[in-house]
Design a protein around this motif. Structure first.
Motif, short mmCIF file in Angstrom:
data_model
loop_
_atom_site.label_atom_id
_atom_site.label_comp_id
_atom_site.label_asym_id
_atom_site.label_seq_id
_atom_site.Cartn_x
_atom_site.Cartn_y
_atom_site.Cartn_z
N VAL A 24 0.85 -1.20 0.00
CA VAL A 24 0.00 0.00 0.00
C VAL A 24 0.88 1.25 0.00
O VAL A 24 1.78 1.38 0.84
CB VAL A 24 -0.89 0.01 1.27
N ASP A 25 0.62 2.14 -0.95
CA ASP A 25 1.22 3.48 -0.90
C ASP A 25 0.19 4.45 -1.48
O ASP A 25 0.24 4.82 -2.66
CB ASP A 25 2.52 3.53 -1.70
N VAL A 26 -0.76 4.81 -0.63
CA VAL A 26 -1.90 5.61 -1.09
C VAL A 26 -1.43 6.91 -1.72
O VAL A 26 -1.95 7.35 -2.74
CB VAL A 26 -2.85 5.89 0.10
N LEU A 27 -0.45 7.56 -1.10
CA LEU A 27 0.14 8.81 -1.63
C LEU A 27 1.56 8.49 -2.06
O LEU A 27 2.47 8.58 -1.27
CB LEU A 27 0.15 9.91 -0.55
N ARG A 28 1.78 8.11 -3.36
CA ARG A 28 0.78 7.95 -4.35
C ARG A 28 1.02 6.71 -5.23
O ARG A 28 0.29 6.50 -6.17
CB ARG A 28 0.84 9.18 -5.28
N GLY A 69 9.39 8.43 -12.75
CA GLY A 69 10.31 8.46 -11.61
C GLY A 69 9.98 9.60 -10.66
O GLY A 69 9.73 10.72 -11.08
N GLU A 70 9.96 9.25 -9.38
CA GLU A 70 9.71 10.27 -8.34
C GLU A 70 10.74 10.14 -7.23
O GLU A 70 11.09 9.04 -6.81
CB GLU A 70 8.29 10.05 -7.76
N ARG A 71 11.24 11.27 -6.78
CA ARG A 71 12.06 11.33 -5.57
C ARG A 71 11.66 12.60 -4.82
O ARG A 71 11.60 13.69 -5.43
CB ARG A 71 13.57 11.38 -5.88
N THR A 101 9.69 4.05 -10.63
CA THR A 101 10.45 4.05 -9.37
C THR A 101 9.98 5.23 -8.52
O THR A 101 9.78 6.33 -9.03
CB THR A 101 11.98 4.11 -9.58
N THR A 102 9.74 4.97 -7.23
CA THR A 102 9.31 6.03 -6.31
C THR A 102 10.11 5.90 -5.01
O THR A 102 10.79 4.90 -4.79
CB THR A 102 7.79 5.92 -6.00
N THR A 103 9.98 6.89 -4.15
CA THR A 103 10.82 6.91 -2.94
C THR A 103 10.53 5.71 -2.04
O THR A 103 11.45 5.05 -1.55
CB THR A 103 10.58 8.20 -2.14
N ASN A 104 9.26 5.41 -1.81
CA ASN A 104 8.91 4.39 -0.82
C ASN A 104 8.04 3.25 -1.36
O ASN A 104 8.22 2.10 -1.01
CB ASN A 104 8.15 5.04 0.34
N GLY A 105 7.07 3.59 -2.21
CA GLY A 105 6.07 2.60 -2.65
C GLY A 105 6.68 1.43 -3.38
O GLY A 105 6.32 0.27 -3.15
N THR A 106 7.61 1.71 -4.28
CA THR A 106 8.18 0.61 -5.05
C THR A 106 9.07 -0.27 -4.15
O THR A 106 9.19 -1.47 -4.38
CB THR A 106 8.95 1.13 -6.27
N GLY A 147 5.05 3.81 4.13
CA GLY A 147 5.62 4.79 5.06
C GLY A 147 6.40 5.84 4.30
O GLY A 147 6.25 6.01 3.08
N TRP A 148 7.23 6.56 5.05
CA TRP A 148 8.11 7.55 4.39
C TRP A 148 9.52 7.36 4.93
O TRP A 148 9.78 7.61 6.10
CB TRP A 148 7.63 8.99 4.63
N GLU A 149 10.41 6.87 4.08
CA GLU A 149 11.82 6.64 4.45
C GLU A 149 11.95 5.94 5.79
O GLU A 149 12.66 6.39 6.68
CB GLU A 149 12.58 7.97 4.40
N SER A 206 1.69 14.00 7.33
CA SER A 206 2.94 14.68 6.95
C SER A 206 3.22 14.59 5.45
O SER A 206 3.65 15.57 4.84
CB SER A 206 4.12 14.15 7.76
N HIS A 207 2.94 13.42 4.84
CA HIS A 207 3.20 13.35 3.40
C HIS A 207 2.14 14.13 2.61
O HIS A 207 2.44 14.69 1.54
CB HIS A 207 3.30 11.91 2.91
N GLY A 208 0.93 14.19 3.15
CA GLY A 208 -0.09 15.03 2.53
C GLY A 208 0.38 16.48 2.51
O GLY A 208 0.29 17.17 1.49
O1 3SL Z 1 7.14 7.48 -1.68
C1 3SL Z 1 6.57 7.10 -2.68
O2 3SL Z 1 6.70 5.99 -3.12
C2 3SL Z 1 5.72 8.09 -3.45
O3 3SL Z 1 4.47 7.60 -3.66
C3 3SL Z 1 5.85 9.46 -2.91
S1 3SL Z 1 5.03 10.70 -3.81
O4 3SL Z 1 3.63 10.73 -3.40
O5 3SL Z 1 5.13 10.49 -5.21
O6 3SL Z 1 5.66 11.95 -3.41
#
Ligand code: 3SL
Length: 241
Positions: A24-28, A69-71, A101-106, A147-149, A206-208
Motif C-alpha cells: 500500500v502506498d496511497v500517496l501515491r 520516476g519520483e524522488r 520508481t518512487t521513494t517508498n512505494g516501489t 511509510g516515508w523513508e 505529513s506526506h499530505g
Molecule cells: O514514496 C513514494 O513511493 C511516493 O508515492 C511518494 S510521492 O507521493 O510520489 O511523493
C-alpha cells in the motif's frame, strides 16, 4: 485467514513472506499503479533503483514505454512522468509499459515480491483487492504500508484499516479471529474514525502536507476516494503488475 499489518517494509519479519502480500502506498505509488492499469497500461514494472530502471527500460521500444520516476515528491529528470495518478490518462498510458520508481512505494512492493500472491492496493481499488483476497482465502495475508523513508505514514495505515474493515465485515468473524497483530485492530479503528473525512485526514498527514507544498491538491483529492476503480494490480510470473 490471519491478517497482519506492517506500517513499513522495514517492520516486516526478517526473511519470511506470506501467502498473500498487499503493498500500500496511497500517496501515491499504488494509486498511480491502479490508475495506469485501469487506463489501459500494458503492465507496470517497479524498481527501487533508478539506474536499473533506465537500463531495463532501454531494451523496450521507445513508443511502447513510459519511464516514471519520483524522488521527494518531484519528477526525476530524464523521466517521461513523475508519480501523479492524474497523469495516467488513457491518452498517455494505453498500450504502454510503465517503468516506475518512487521513494517508498516501489520499495514496499520489492520487499514482498516473493509472496505467492502480490497485490498493489490503494483506497481507489480497495473493493477489488478485498474481493480477490476473499475469493482466494489465503492462510496468511500481510498488508505492508510504504511509510516515508522508514517511518510511519497515516494514509497507508488508514488504507490498511479500510481493507481490514472490509475483510472482517464480509467474513463476519470476530476481529480477534482475523487479526494476526495489534496493528490490525488499530488500523481499523483509525479507518472507522476517518472514513467520512479521508481528504481532511490527508491534509493533516505529513506526506499530505509535503504534497500540498508541491501544489498537489488535486492528487490528494483523487487519492482519498474509496472503491472507484475495479482494477486488481497483481504480480504475474514475469514479475510485473
Ligand atoms: O514514496 C513514494 O513511493 C511516493 O508515492 C511518494 S510521492 O507521493 O510520489 O511523493
Amino acid at each position: 485467514m490471519k491478517l497482519f499489518i506492517y506500517h513499513t517494509p522495514e517492520l516486516t519479519p526478517g526473511s519470511e513472506v506470506p501467502e498473500c502480500a498487499i503493498a500500500v502506498d496511497v500517496l501515491r505509488a499504488t494509486t498511480t499503479i491502479a490508475t495506469a492499469l485501469n487506463a489501459g497500461a500494458e503492465a507496470v514494472q517497479v524498481f527501487s533503483d533508478l539506474d536499473k530502471l533506465m537500463k531495463v527500460s532501454e531494451e523496450w521500444q521507445p513508443d511502447k514505454r513510459l519511464r516514471a520516476g519520483e524522488r521527494g515528491g518531484s519528477t526525476v529528470a530524464g523521466c517521461d512522468l513523475g508519480n501523479s495518478p492524474l497523469d495516467c490518462t488513457p491518452e498517455v498510458v494505453k498500450g504502454k509499459r510503465l517503468f516506475l520508481t518512487t521513494t517508498n512505494g516501489t520499495r514496499a512492493l520489492k520487499r514482498v515480491q516473493d509472496a505467492s500472491i502480490v497485490l498493489a492496493a490503494a483506497l481507489i481499488n480497495r473493493a477489488a483487492v478485498v474481493e480477490y483476497v476473499l475469493s482466494q482465502q489465503p492462510e496468511t495475508v500481510w498488508i505492508v504500508g510504504s511509510g516515508w523513508e522508514g517511518s510511519y505514514s497515516l494514509e497507508d495505515t488508514v488504507c490498511a484499516g479500510a481493507i481490514a474493515h472490509s475483510l472482517v465485515t464480509q467474513l463476519n468473524c470476530p476481529l480477534n479471529e482475523l487479526a494476526g497483530n495489534d496493528e490490525v485492530i488499530a488500523a481499523i479503528a483509525l479507518y472507522r474514525q476517518w472514513q467520512d473525512n479521508l481528504l481532511e485526514m490527508f491534509h493533516h498527514a505529513s506526506h499530505g502536507q509535503r504534497l500540498l507544498r508541491l501544489n498537489c491538491h488535486e492528487d490528494l483529492k483523487y487519492c482519498s476516494q474509496t472503491d472507484i476503480l475495479d482494477v486488481l494490480p497483481i504480480q504475474t510470473e514475469a514479475g510485473v503488475l
